[in-house]
Design a protein around this motif. Sequence first.
Motif, PDB file in Angstrom:
ATOM      1  N   ASP A  60       0.831  -1.198   0.000  1.00  0.00           N
ATOM      2  CA  ASP A  60       0.000   0.000   0.000  1.00  0.00           C
ATOM      3  C   ASP A  60       0.870   1.254   0.000  1.00  0.00           C
ATOM      4  O   ASP A  60       2.072   1.184   0.227  1.00  0.00           O
ATOM      5  CB  ASP A  60      -0.900   0.008   1.241  1.00  0.00           C
ATOM      6  CG  ASP A  60      -1.797  -1.215   1.320  1.00  0.00           C
ATOM      7  OD1 ASP A  60      -2.138  -1.773   0.247  1.00  0.00           O
ATOM      8  OD2 ASP A  60      -2.155  -1.621   2.431  1.00  0.00           O
ATOM      9  N   GLU A 117      -5.003  -1.466  -4.448  1.00  0.00           N
ATOM     10  CA  GLU A 117      -6.073  -1.531  -5.457  1.00  0.00           C
ATOM     11  C   GLU A 117      -6.457  -0.144  -5.977  1.00  0.00           C
ATOM     12  O   GLU A 117      -7.176  -0.030  -6.967  1.00  0.00           O
ATOM     13  CB  GLU A 117      -7.304  -2.237  -4.884  1.00  0.00           C
ATOM     14  CG  GLU A 117      -7.971  -1.472  -3.761  1.00  0.00           C
ATOM     15  CD  GLU A 117      -8.954  -2.308  -2.960  1.00  0.00           C
ATOM     16  OE1 GLU A 117     -10.123  -1.927  -2.902  1.00  0.00           O
ATOM     17  OE2 GLU A 117      -8.524  -3.332  -2.404  1.00  0.00           O
ATOM     18  N   HIS A 118      -5.960   0.894  -5.331  1.00  0.00           N
ATOM     19  CA  HIS A 118      -6.282   2.264  -5.729  1.00  0.00           C
ATOM     20  C   HIS A 118      -5.052   2.999  -6.278  1.00  0.00           C
ATOM     21  O   HIS A 118      -4.939   4.216  -6.113  1.00  0.00           O
ATOM     22  CB  HIS A 118      -6.842   3.042  -4.537  1.00  0.00           C
ATOM     23  CG  HIS A 118      -8.085   2.452  -3.963  1.00  0.00           C
ATOM     24  ND1 HIS A 118      -9.281   2.409  -4.649  1.00  0.00           N
ATOM     25  CD2 HIS A 118      -8.311   1.867  -2.762  1.00  0.00           C
ATOM     26  CE1 HIS A 118     -10.200   1.830  -3.883  1.00  0.00           C
ATOM     27  NE2 HIS A 118      -9.639   1.481  -2.745  1.00  0.00           N
TER      28      HIS A 118
END
Length: 105
Positions: free
Chosen positions: A44, A86-87
């Motif tokens: 992340d 995922e972003h």
Amino acid sequence: MTPDECFDDILDELTPEGVHTATMFGSRALKRETKVFAVVHTEDAVFRLGRGTPAHADALALDGAELFDPSGRGRPMKDWVRVPAEHTDHWLPFAQAALAYLRGA
């Protein structure tokens, strides 16, 4: 695109603004002068967006995003938001917002 590749693209985009790499929490980070404003942590990204800013609220509105708690002891860093891999399509705008916040802080 992997998180590291995305982070490399962000670095390429922000290098002309005096941004370089560093290490924070044992992870790759983006830094301007002496201040870190973004970190890749596990898969992340974590951005220092500033509590109460629109970018901070936008980041927290993403599915899976949360305040960053590096210790895992329920003491999050309130200016920092962890944005899941995922972003990655949001990472560059958040890095730009974090850099802008850094300049104004």
